[in-house]
Design an enzyme around this catalytic site. Sequence first.
Site, PDB file in Angstrom:
ATOM      1  N   SER A 109      25.557  67.285  49.147  1.00 56.41           N
ATOM      2  CA  SER A 109      24.726  66.339  49.888  1.00 56.41           C
ATOM      3  C   SER A 109      25.568  65.684  50.980  1.00 56.41           C
ATOM      4  O   SER A 109      26.123  66.375  51.830  1.00 56.41           O
ATOM      5  CB  SER A 109      24.106  65.320  48.926  1.00 56.41           C
ATOM      6  N   GLU A 207      20.822  73.486  52.894  1.00 61.53           N
ATOM      7  CA  GLU A 207      19.908  72.888  51.911  1.00 61.53           C
ATOM      8  C   GLU A 207      19.624  71.467  52.353  1.00 61.53           C
ATOM      9  O   GLU A 207      20.360  70.903  53.153  1.00 61.53           O
ATOM     10  CB  GLU A 207      20.522  72.909  50.503  1.00 61.53           C
ATOM     11  N   HIS A 277      19.695  70.002  45.993  1.00 59.26           N
ATOM     12  CA  HIS A 277      19.114  68.892  45.228  1.00 59.26           C
ATOM     13  C   HIS A 277      18.060  69.443  44.265  1.00 59.26           C
ATOM     14  O   HIS A 277      16.853  69.230  44.432  1.00 59.26           O
ATOM     15  CB  HIS A 277      18.492  67.867  46.166  1.00 59.26           C
TER      16      HIS A 277
END
Length: 306
Positions: A109, A207, A277
């Site tokens: 992330s 992502e 995630h």
Amino acid sequence: MMKPNRLYPGDTIGVIAPAGPPNLKNLQRAIPVMEKMGLHVKLGSNIDKVHGYLAGTDEERLSDLHDMFANPAIKAIICARGGYGTPRIAADIDYDLIQCNPKIFWGYSDITYIHTAIHHAAGLVTFHGPMLASDVGKDTFDDLSLRQFGQLFQPTTLIYSQLASKLEVIRDGYATGPIVGGNLSLIASGIGTPFEINTKGRLLLIEDVGEEPYTIDGMLNQLKLAGKLADAAGILVGDFSHAEPTGDKSSLTLEQVFDHYFSKLSIPVMAGFKIGHCQPHFAIPFGTNATISTYDKLVKIDPGVE
């Protein structure tokens, strides 16, 4: 790229929060999970600090990062969570310290920014994988995700096939190159900075979470105009959860957005990887060589540790 040394039972891992403040209850629940692997856990001195949406001031978060790399007793650094904050400290990281003390660095992330920065400035392989407070310490964390930490104890060639998830071919092809990438928002925000991602001859993983199709469209357009898509040897589309358009406004689908940017490229592109995630969360090293084959619907990734 340097590969860090593997872990052994009895080693100590350091836990830091270089971005947002972690849920401390979830973090405490994750510690016994690490201990069951035979690891000792040392928390960063500022792990419980809160500075607005940040896990402490820039100086405090940077201090924990430097302390863990400098401490010879710490064999791996695992991030507690992502959130926001790593771009604020990237320019002040001591990359010579990291290069002289190479060790496992693990997160995803917002941690994407540090992955890319470390690759540029220290030449160290890092790991994109589930974090302690945001993943391991939750009831939803599953066994397959937990097993991903096993690659840190033994050099392991990873094979991602349709046994892990259904893969969709957007553009046929076969390619080999170092694998890089991570969170699309962080990759896009690095364009035009000293920490701009290098995709030339590389396999690019993307992502994200909570981004509507139009914002994903904008970020992919930025990568396209910066030459990052055309430069890549191949593209892996990871998990894009909670990406549905909100309200009743008209929208392209996520699949239409991907098709627009990827279908006319002359490189292999596959989607459907459970990387990001999501649960399960398949962890991978960044910086090692990998091969993508849409004909076999698999990706093979070299080990990330020595």
